[in-house]
Design an enzyme around this catalytic site. Structure first.
Site, PDB file in Angstrom:
ATOM      1  N   GLU A  46       0.930  -1.040  -0.050  1.00  0.00           N
ATOM      2  CA  GLU A  46      -0.036   0.045  -0.022  1.00  0.00           C
ATOM      3  C   GLU A  46       0.840   1.319  -0.023  1.00  0.00           C
ATOM      4  O   GLU A  46       1.748   1.332   0.641  1.00  0.00           O
ATOM      5  CB  GLU A  46      -0.971   0.170   1.331  1.00  0.00           C
ATOM      6  N   THR A  47       0.380   2.336  -0.807  1.00  0.00           N
ATOM      7  CA  THR A  47       0.883   3.620  -0.674  1.00  0.00           C
ATOM      8  C   THR A  47      -0.059   4.463  -0.209  1.00  0.00           C
ATOM      9  O   THR A  47      -1.344   4.374  -0.694  1.00  0.00           O
ATOM     10  CB  THR A  47       1.457   4.196  -1.966  1.00  0.00           C
TER      11      THR A  47
END
Length: 249
Positions: A46-47
């Site tokens: 995830e970003t």
């Protein structure tokens, strides 16, 4: 435009362990497609992108921000560890002065609060309903082969399938299981399932763990996610009902 990007290892106090997430602080609006390009290049599960909601907002003083999460392939509606990472950047790096932060997300408002030297998250709770085995039989076989399955549930809110293995299996069996998540893509093409949770009951007598789990989301470009808040939003609901407990390890 320069965008500060932090890599944060969530759920640990040791570097290079836990579950890493990238966190981007957006001073200004970002082109829509740039979110995905940055997340793809970061190539973490995830970003997170934190944005100011009003022109006068400040990462040090404001208490409410917008938050979005992207895998290397897609935007997702909920991510626990990247939310924790976002709160850590605001509390520890930006020295945000508030004890509680509110994030406006696709899953509603999520709160992160400082409690001593910890950060506590409030995540939604999602119910998983009994699922007809024959509809997901090919996917389950791709995941666990001929292992004994005790229960199958589906969470329509999150599109996650929860597969509980037999109580005869312990933690080591789940850990040692070789899972080829890439095969899930040919086993499930309907779009109904976007994440697969494998879970086993723990030894909760005394101070043992109540349950164990592993999580796979190749549909989002994440073969396996080491620690997943969104999966625990489903697991917590399921195991609370099964064990009759509100606090679990």
């Amino acid at each position: 435009m320069q965008i500060p990007i932090f890599t944060v290892d969530a759920f640990t106090n040791r570097a290079f362990s836990g579950n890493p997430a990238a966190v981007c602080l957006l001073e200004n609006d970002l082109d829509e497609e740039m979110h995905q390009k940055i997340a793809t290049e970061m190539n973490l599960s995830e970003t997170a992108f934190i944005r100011k909601l009003k022109p006068g907002d400040d990462f040090t003083k404001s208490s409410c921000f917008g938050l979005r999460w992207f895998t290397p392939a897609n935007e997702v509606p909920l991510c626990g560890h990247a939310t924790l990472a976002s709160a850590a950047v605001l509390f520890h790096v930006q020295k945000n002065t508030n004890s509680v932060l509110t994030f406006v997300t696709l899953s509603g408002e999520l709160k992160a609060r400082q409690v001593k030297d910890h950060i506590v998250l409030d995540l939604p709770l999602y119910t998983a309903y009994p699922q007809e085995l024959k509809e997901v039989e090919e996917l389950i076989k791709a995941a666990v082969g001929d292992m004994i399955v005790q229960d199958v549930r589906y969470s329509p809110d999150t599109k996650k399938l929860l597969v509980r293995l037999s109580d005869t299996y312990g933690r080591s069996v789940l850990e040692d299981l070789k899972v080829s998540a890439q095969r899930f893509l040919s086993a499930e093409k309907t779009g109904k399932v976007k994440g697969l949770i494998l879970t086993v009951k723990g030894n909760s007598s005394g101070k043992g763990h109540d349950f164990y789990s592993r999580y796979f989301a190749p549909w989002y470009g994440v073969l396996e996610d080491p620690v997943t808040g969104s999966a625990h939003a489903v697991l917590s609901s399921y195991w609370s009902e099964q064990l009759g407990k509100k606090e679990m390890l």
